[in-house]
Design a protein around this motif. Sequence first.
Motif, PDB file in Angstrom:
ATOM      1  N   GLN A 173       0.454   0.343  11.281  1.00  0.00           N
ATOM      2  CA  GLN A 173       0.121  -1.015  10.856  1.00  0.00           C
ATOM      3  C   GLN A 173       0.257  -1.142   9.347  1.00  0.00           C
ATOM      4  O   GLN A 173       0.239  -0.147   8.631  1.00  0.00           O
ATOM      5  CB  GLN A 173      -1.299  -1.394  11.275  1.00  0.00           C
ATOM      6  CG  GLN A 173      -2.380  -0.553  10.612  1.00  0.00           C
ATOM      7  CD  GLN A 173      -3.784  -0.990  10.966  1.00  0.00           C
ATOM      8  OE1 GLN A 173      -3.991  -1.830  11.823  1.00  0.00           O
ATOM      9  NE2 GLN A 173      -4.772  -0.429  10.291  1.00  0.00           N
ATOM     10  N   ARG A 174       0.411  -2.379   8.900  1.00  0.00           N
ATOM     11  CA  ARG A 174       0.459  -2.692   7.461  1.00  0.00           C
ATOM     12  C   ARG A 174      -0.491  -3.846   7.226  1.00  0.00           C
ATOM     13  O   ARG A 174      -0.265  -4.962   7.686  1.00  0.00           O
ATOM     14  CB  ARG A 174       1.894  -3.042   7.064  1.00  0.00           C
ATOM     15  CG  ARG A 174       2.103  -3.723   5.705  1.00  0.00           C
ATOM     16  CD  ARG A 174       1.490  -2.968   4.542  1.00  0.00           C
ATOM     17  NE  ARG A 174       2.040  -3.410   3.277  1.00  0.00           N
ATOM     18  CZ  ARG A 174       1.322  -4.013   2.321  1.00  0.00           C
ATOM     19  NH1 ARG A 174       0.039  -4.275   2.520  1.00  0.00           N
ATOM     20  NH2 ARG A 174       1.895  -4.332   1.172  1.00  0.00           N
ATOM     21  N   GLN A 175      -1.621  -3.578   6.566  1.00  0.00           N
ATOM     22  CA  GLN A 175      -2.607  -4.621   6.309  1.00  0.00           C
ATOM     23  C   GLN A 175      -2.067  -5.619   5.285  1.00  0.00           C
ATOM     24  O   GLN A 175      -1.520  -5.225   4.255  1.00  0.00           O
ATOM     25  CB  GLN A 175      -3.903  -4.013   5.795  1.00  0.00           C
ATOM     26  CG  GLN A 175      -4.625  -3.129   6.808  1.00  0.00           C
ATOM     27  CD  GLN A 175      -5.871  -2.491   6.217  1.00  0.00           C
ATOM     28  OE1 GLN A 175      -5.951  -2.227   5.024  1.00  0.00           O
ATOM     29  NE2 GLN A 175      -6.847  -2.223   7.060  1.00  0.00           N
ATOM     30  N   LEU A 176      -2.244  -6.903   5.571  1.00  0.00           N
ATOM     31  CA  LEU A 176      -1.859  -7.950   4.630  1.00  0.00           C
ATOM     32  C   LEU A 176      -3.078  -8.704   4.112  1.00  0.00           C
ATOM     33  O   LEU A 176      -3.209  -8.921   2.915  1.00  0.00           O
ATOM     34  CB  LEU A 176      -0.869  -8.912   5.286  1.00  0.00           C
ATOM     35  CG  LEU A 176       0.509  -8.333   5.626  1.00  0.00           C
ATOM     36  CD1 LEU A 176       1.373  -9.388   6.286  1.00  0.00           C
ATOM     37  CD2 LEU A 176       1.202  -7.796   4.380  1.00  0.00           C
ATOM     38  N   MET A 186       4.035   3.278  -0.266  1.00  0.00           N
ATOM     39  CA  MET A 186       4.482   2.333   0.760  1.00  0.00           C
ATOM     40  C   MET A 186       5.884   2.665   1.257  1.00  0.00           C
ATOM     41  O   MET A 186       6.212   2.440   2.419  1.00  0.00           O
ATOM     42  CB  MET A 186       4.424   0.906   0.214  1.00  0.00           C
ATOM     43  CG  MET A 186       3.029   0.466  -0.229  1.00  0.00           C
ATOM     44  SD  MET A 186       1.761   0.797   1.023  1.00  0.00           S
ATOM     45  CE  MET A 186       2.305  -0.305   2.331  1.00  0.00           C
ATOM     46  N   GLN A 197      -4.088   2.311   3.837  1.00  0.00           N
ATOM     47  CA  GLN A 197      -2.735   2.488   4.375  1.00  0.00           C
ATOM     48  C   GLN A 197      -2.647   3.889   4.959  1.00  0.00           C
ATOM     49  O   GLN A 197      -2.826   4.877   4.254  1.00  0.00           O
ATOM     50  CB  GLN A 197      -1.662   2.299   3.307  1.00  0.00           C
ATOM     51  CG  GLN A 197      -0.248   2.428   3.837  1.00  0.00           C
ATOM     52  CD  GLN A 197       0.029   1.461   4.977  1.00  0.00           C
ATOM     53  OE1 GLN A 197      -0.064   0.250   4.801  1.00  0.00           O
ATOM     54  NE2 GLN A 197       0.347   1.990   6.146  1.00  0.00           N
ATOM     55  N   ALA A 254       4.221   3.963   9.645  1.00  0.00           N
ATOM     56  CA  ALA A 254       2.858   3.439   9.742  1.00  0.00           C
ATOM     57  C   ALA A 254       2.693   2.610  11.007  1.00  0.00           C
ATOM     58  O   ALA A 254       3.573   1.836  11.388  1.00  0.00           O
ATOM     59  CB  ALA A 254       2.537   2.587   8.511  1.00  0.00           C
ATOM     60  N   GLY A 267      12.094  -2.293   4.816  1.00  0.00           N
ATOM     61  CA  GLY A 267      11.340  -1.430   5.706  1.00  0.00           C
ATOM     62  C   GLY A 267      12.089  -0.920   6.922  1.00  0.00           C
ATOM     63  O   GLY A 267      13.020  -1.558   7.426  1.00  0.00           O
ATOM     64  N   ALA A 310       5.195   5.275   3.928  1.00  0.00           N
ATOM     65  CA  ALA A 310       4.490   4.741   5.090  1.00  0.00           C
ATOM     66  C   ALA A 310       5.365   3.813   5.919  1.00  0.00           C
ATOM     67  O   ALA A 310       5.269   3.789   7.145  1.00  0.00           O
ATOM     68  CB  ALA A 310       3.229   3.995   4.640  1.00  0.00           C
ATOM     69  N   LEU A 311       6.232   3.059   5.253  1.00  0.00           N
ATOM     70  CA  LEU A 311       7.049   2.056   5.931  1.00  0.00           C
ATOM     71  C   LEU A 311       8.488   2.510   6.147  1.00  0.00           C
ATOM     72  O   LEU A 311       9.332   1.715   6.570  1.00  0.00           O
ATOM     73  CB  LEU A 311       7.033   0.750   5.127  1.00  0.00           C
ATOM     74  CG  LEU A 311       5.639   0.152   4.884  1.00  0.00           C
ATOM     75  CD1 LEU A 311       5.740  -1.088   4.011  1.00  0.00           C
ATOM     76  CD2 LEU A 311       4.937  -0.171   6.193  1.00  0.00           C
ATOM     77  N   PHE A 313      -1.853   1.589  -2.810  1.00  0.00           N
ATOM     78  CA  PHE A 313      -0.715   0.841  -2.279  1.00  0.00           C
ATOM     79  C   PHE A 313       0.453   0.854  -3.264  1.00  0.00           C
ATOM     80  O   PHE A 313       1.252  -0.083  -3.313  1.00  0.00           O
ATOM     81  CB  PHE A 313      -1.139  -0.600  -1.944  1.00  0.00           C
ATOM     82  CG  PHE A 313      -1.906  -0.701  -0.646  1.00  0.00           C
ATOM     83  CD1 PHE A 313      -1.311  -1.234   0.488  1.00  0.00           C
ATOM     84  CD2 PHE A 313      -3.200  -0.245  -0.556  1.00  0.00           C
ATOM     85  CE1 PHE A 313      -2.000  -1.322   1.686  1.00  0.00           C
ATOM     86  CE2 PHE A 313      -3.908  -0.320   0.643  1.00  0.00           C
ATOM     87  CZ  PHE A 313      -3.303  -0.856   1.763  1.00  0.00           C
TER      88      PHE A 313
END
Length: 250
Positions: A213-216, A87, A224, A211, A175, A90-91, A82
């Motif tokens: 989704q973005r896991q939090l 990121m 990711q 992406a 983002g 991905a974002l 990450f």
Amino acid sequence: MPVQTIDTSIGWIGNGAILIAKLDSNDLPVGGFYAVAHSSSAVLALTSDKVEMQDTTYGTLATAKSRVIKNTGELTINAKDFNVEVMKLALFADAIKDAAAAEKTWTGKAYLGRSVVVPGMIASVTSITMGGEVLDESAYRVSGGSIEFDLAAGFIDGAEATVVYATKASTRLEGLINSNVNVQIIFEGVNLGEEDQAVKVTYHKVSLSPAAQRQLITTDWGDQEIKGTLLASKAVSGSGLSKLFREEYA
């Protein structure tokens, strides 16, 4: 009688690093490659579109001719890394470095038992003033980016609060502000199934997708997803060379 065929099979257990660099308008890497560490998987899905002609001359109704008109490659990487650089891709984001600030001021309405969110990452709170009175520190709780007021703080809901605080140095991702992100992706690794055979795979031009989704919050190490479509590279020319990808084995 036992089978006499010689075993020439090669097994595959792939490990290694994914290297990524952005491409310029000529499809050449710029700014150097950086490594995406500890990916749980990297898969290239290949599909081909065909047009077929049916035999209606001889009455078989079978396929008389078939031709591939399009080849498509979809690359999916599930990264355990990450890192900010990962990121950003991905974002579809830009990364901005925010310096630490010794003193910032936020003014807004406050409510009992609720939190206010202030800009930046809080390092410390100097004071909170309401109606000319400085609140006692026991009347609020400070978190990384917010301040929660105690139900017994004694002020009227909606009262204007002035917060004086300091912030930490931080990296901020803005983002989904980029588009048409094209990169070159290299797999540089080993085939553990064949005595650590060295392997290098080059995807010349990959058009990334944001992406899904973005896991939090997770209960295990998060993934990711980095996903993109292979495009024909303008930087590759010459007889017998693929404009999409190549694989090399030591």
